[in-house]
Design a protein around this motif. Structure first.
Motif, PDB file in Angstrom:
ATOM      1  N   LYS A  90       1.616  -3.218  -7.884  1.00  0.00           N
ATOM      2  CA  LYS A  90       3.040  -3.512  -8.017  1.00  0.00           C
ATOM      3  C   LYS A  90       3.825  -3.061  -6.805  1.00  0.00           C
ATOM      4  O   LYS A  90       4.722  -3.769  -6.335  1.00  0.00           O
ATOM      5  CB  LYS A  90       3.611  -2.834  -9.268  1.00  0.00           C
ATOM      6  N   VAL A  91       3.506  -1.880  -6.288  1.00  0.00           N
ATOM      7  CA  VAL A  91       4.219  -1.354  -5.118  1.00  0.00           C
ATOM      8  C   VAL A  91       3.958  -2.234  -3.899  1.00  0.00           C
ATOM      9  O   VAL A  91       4.877  -2.500  -3.111  1.00  0.00           O
ATOM     10  CB  VAL A  91       3.814   0.119  -4.840  1.00  0.00           C
ATOM     11  N   ARG A  92       2.752  -2.717  -3.744  1.00  0.00           N
ATOM     12  CA  ARG A  92       2.430  -3.602  -2.609  1.00  0.00           C
ATOM     13  C   ARG A  92       3.184  -4.929  -2.684  1.00  0.00           C
ATOM     14  O   ARG A  92       3.551  -5.510  -1.669  1.00  0.00           O
ATOM     15  CB  ARG A  92       0.936  -3.895  -2.568  1.00  0.00           C
ATOM     16  N   LYS A  93       3.417  -5.422  -3.908  1.00  0.00           N
ATOM     17  CA  LYS A  93       4.097  -6.709  -4.078  1.00  0.00           C
ATOM     18  C   LYS A  93       5.586  -6.629  -3.770  1.00  0.00           C
ATOM     19  O   LYS A  93       6.211  -7.633  -3.472  1.00  0.00           O
ATOM     20  CB  LYS A  93       3.894  -7.237  -5.506  1.00  0.00           C
ATOM     21  N   THR A  94       6.162  -5.410  -3.874  1.00  0.00           N
ATOM     22  CA  THR A  94       7.621  -5.290  -3.652  1.00  0.00           C
ATOM     23  C   THR A  94       7.965  -5.053  -2.209  1.00  0.00           C
ATOM     24  O   THR A  94       7.245  -4.793  -1.359  1.00  0.00           O
ATOM     25  CB  THR A  94       8.218  -4.149  -4.478  1.00  0.00           C
TER      26      THR A  94
END
Length: 191
Positions: free
Chosen positions: A187-191
């Motif tokens: 999730k952090v990589r996608k944001t």
């Protein structure tokens, strides 16, 4: 929709355990009747939360909780599956997983939404694992206290039983914590 399902599933479990309590009371099986009354109380918790509070728990946690109660109270205590030896360890593994999912739900409700962008996956992993392990420790304190204060035999195997239960709780929590950490990293990589 989820709220109605929580109420329905909880009510079914409460009614089932209430019927068992009455049946066992009339057949003079006091222990099984008391376990059934405990089932009514434990099953009523999500029911009361859904009816009288604004708290909303996701359906998988509630269903898992009710399945755990069924496994421990009905199958374990009433039908005697705890005598199988492995059943108690299996339920501790399941409870560790359930506590880890509860930790994730709490984390998602309590952490400020914008913090999610900068949150460390390691924090999510450690919080989830710690919550599950702490739940296991608190349960073992309850078992020890009940044995010491009321002469019960909840810790049938003594220290070996306690350590096996704590390991099972931790392994169950560890699996879910690893999943939560990886999920957070993605999730952090996608944001």
């Amino acid at each position: 929709m989820n709220r109605k399902l929580v109420i329905t599933f909880s009510l079914v479990y409460v009614l089932f355990m209430a019927a068992l309590s009455i049946f066992f009371y009339t057949t003079d099986e006091t222990f099984k009747s008391l376990v059934s009354i405990g089932g009514v109380v434990c099953g009523a918790i999500p029911l009361l939360l859904a009816l009288f509070t604004k708290l909303q728990f996701n359906l998988p946690i509630i269903i898992s909780y009710l399945i755990f109660l069924f496994g421990s109270q009905y199958l374990g205590s009433i039908l005697g599956w705890y005598g199988l030896g492995w059943w108690d360890t299996f339920l501790h593994f399941i409870s560790g997983s359930l506590l880890a999912f509860t930790a994730i739900a709490l984390y998602e409700r309590l952490v400020y939404r914008n913090a999610g962008k900068g949150i460390s996956p390691w924090f999510v992993f450690l919080f989830t694992l710690s919550f599950a392990a702490l739940g296991g420790v608190i349960w073992e304190i309850y078992e020890f206290s009940s044995d010491q204060l009321f002469g019960m035999t909840l810790q049938g195997g003594g220290n070996k039983d306690t350590m096996t239960d704590l390991i099972a709780d931790t392994v169950g929590g560890l699996i879910i914590a690893m999943w939560a950490g990886v999920r957070t990293k993605v999730k952090v990589r996608k944001t």
